[in-house]
Scaffold this motif. Structure first.
Motif, PDB file in Angstrom:
ATOM      1  N   ALA A 246      59.874 -21.900  20.478  1.00  0.00           N
ATOM      2  CA  ALA A 246      60.562 -22.952  19.719  1.00  0.00           C
ATOM      3  C   ALA A 246      60.951 -22.484  18.324  1.00  0.00           C
ATOM      4  O   ALA A 246      61.989 -22.892  17.789  1.00  0.00           O
ATOM      5  CB  ALA A 246      59.681 -24.201  19.635  1.00  0.00           C
TER       6      ALA A 246
ATOM      7  N   SER B 114      63.256 -28.594  18.082  1.00  0.00           N
ATOM      8  CA  SER B 114      62.364 -27.427  18.058  1.00  0.00           C
ATOM      9  C   SER B 114      60.996 -27.785  17.494  1.00  0.00           C
ATOM     10  O   SER B 114      59.965 -27.317  17.988  1.00  0.00           O
ATOM     11  CB  SER B 114      62.990 -26.298  17.229  1.00  0.00           C
TER      12      SER B 114
ATOM     13  N   ILE C  71      65.301 -23.948  24.358  1.00  0.00           N
ATOM     14  CA  ILE C  71      64.127 -23.969  23.484  1.00  0.00           C
ATOM     15  C   ILE C  71      62.876 -23.503  24.214  1.00  0.00           C
ATOM     16  O   ILE C  71      62.048 -22.788  23.641  1.00  0.00           O
ATOM     17  CB  ILE C  71      63.927 -25.387  22.905  1.00  0.00           C
TER      18      ILE C  71
ATOM     19  N   CYS D 133      64.437 -21.156  17.544  1.00  0.00           N
ATOM     20  CA  CYS D 133      65.537 -22.123  17.522  1.00  0.00           C
ATOM     21  C   CYS D 133      65.464 -23.057  16.318  1.00  0.00           C
ATOM     22  O   CYS D 133      66.364 -23.883  16.129  1.00  0.00           O
ATOM     23  CB  CYS D 133      65.517 -22.968  18.795  1.00  0.00           C
ATOM     24  N   LEU D 134      64.404 -22.935  15.515  1.00  0.00           N
ATOM     25  CA  LEU D 134      64.132 -23.906  14.450  1.00  0.00           C
ATOM     26  C   LEU D 134      65.266 -24.001  13.440  1.00  0.00           C
ATOM     27  O   LEU D 134      65.625 -25.095  12.981  1.00  0.00           O
ATOM     28  CB  LEU D 134      62.824 -23.530  13.748  1.00  0.00           C
TER      29      LEU D 134
END
Length: 366
Positions: free
Chosen positions: A336, A347, A224, A339-340
């Motif tokens: 981040a 994330s 992340i 990767c959400l």
């Protein structure tokens, strides 16, 4: 094509296949070597070349002689580096400033002992977890941080680690706790888990089941915030193999307690992704996995690994950290966000954790 051959070479190196699916061209070998160096697994990959020489010598026919010598030289250099780092670890464990501490080596040279050829794992710096005897993690943090500041002026302190004096030129990170997670809710559980695991640590190493939890936590954190490479994935593979062997020796199956722990610490979805990656890269059997593989998340993680290289240094879409606090925060928000879709909770918490670290550092320094 190059990655397929590289993946097959790693499978030869770990012993799950005996030969490649075709005879690589000279250009193929150059590209495979490049991937191995970017992913910092050149030593292990060369062991695959060595096994090919023993099993299928004709598959090395088109490897350029110059490349072969360069790779062999790097292989020998890695062995020498490991001797230096191993010596530094022995000296660090005898450091008088840590005499009153529980000492546990994390990652690196501790994980290398799970490898059948530890001298070929690319070494890095030394990570050591130290807790003052008779103290809880929070109490020990203040004492160890004060010692670090006295020995390393301006030590870069974080909630879970700080700088420590180099040993024989090898950088050292002193950990107050093995790791933290971005979620404040799960982080309380994580710290309790490590505190309860400390009495089980023997031989200055984490118990293998705790090591699996720690590595998954560390991998997700780096995915992340910057990126992960195949060296960390291979570390997890050999740790999982060690755990599987331990279960066989004890005549037990993969512990359901470990699965429950992963769920309680919010690691289940990431663990599923990594099981798929281990299956894809190293043909890991299902009965050696800690949970069912998650292909959707696993494909995303593997793509990030291949594009980013070791700690995401090759990722051309990362951008720069920026010179002021807003730019600095936006950099980590940007990382981040990618990767959400796959790891929502962690994330979403990552940027808030960055703010917390800034506030924590100012408060701690005061």
């Amino acid at each position: 094509m190059e990655f397929r051959l590289f993946k097959e070479l790693l499978q030869v190196a770990v012993g799950v296949r005996d030969s490649l699916s075709c005879v690589p061209t000279a250009n193929d070998w150059v590209n495979v070597f490049h991937i191995a160096t970017v992913q910092t697994v050149a030593g292990v990959a060369f062991y695959g070349v060595h096994r090919l020489y023993q099993n299928s010598n004709d598959q090395l026919a088109l490897m350029p002689v110059g490349l072969k010598m360069k790779w062999f030289g790097l292989h020998e250099s890695i062995k020498i580096q490991n001797k230096v780092v191993n010596g530094a670890v022995r000296k660090l464990l005898k450091d008088a400033a840590l005499a009153d501490c529980h000492k546990v080596i994390l990652k690196g040279q501790a994980v290398a002992k799970y490898y059948p050829y530890p001298e070929l794992r690319n070494p890095g710096d030394i990570d050591i977890w130290c807790v003052c005897r008779g103290m809880r993690l929070k109490e020990s943090l203040k004492v160890m941080a004060q010692r670090a500041f006295s020995l390393v002026p301006g030590a870069g302190i974080q909630p879970h680690h700080t700088d420590w004096p180099k040993v024989d030129g090898v950088s050292v990170e002193l950990h107050f706790t093995p790791s933290t997670v971005y979620s404040f809710f799960y982080n309380q559980r994580v710290q309790r888990y490590f505190e309860e695991a400390l009495p089980r640590c023997e031989g200055n190493r984490l118990p293998v089941d705790v090591d699996i939890v720690f590595q998954l936590m560390h991998l997700r954190r780096h995915l992340i915030s910057e990126g992960i490479g195949l060296r960390q994935v291979m570390d997890l593979y050999w740790t999982m193999k060690a755990y599987s062997l331990q279960c066989q020796n004890e005549q037990t199956c993969i512990s359901s307690n470990l699965r429950i722990t992963l769920k309680r610490l919010g690691l289940s979805s990431f663990a599923g992704a990594m099981m798929w990656v281990l299956q894809e890269l190293f043909l890991m059997p299902r009965d050696e996995m800690v949970c069912s593989p998650d292909k959707k998340r696993g494909e995303f993680v593997l793509k990030e690994i291949l594009e980013g290289g070791n700690f995401g240094r090759e990722n051309k879409h990362k951008g720069k950290v920026g010179s002021n606090r807003i730019q600095h925060l936006w950099y980590y928000v940007h990382l981040a966000l990618r990767c959400l879709r796959y790891f929502k909770h962690e994330s979403l918490c990552a940027p808030m954790y960055r703010v917390y670290v800034g506030v924590w550092k100012r408060k701690f320094n005061h």
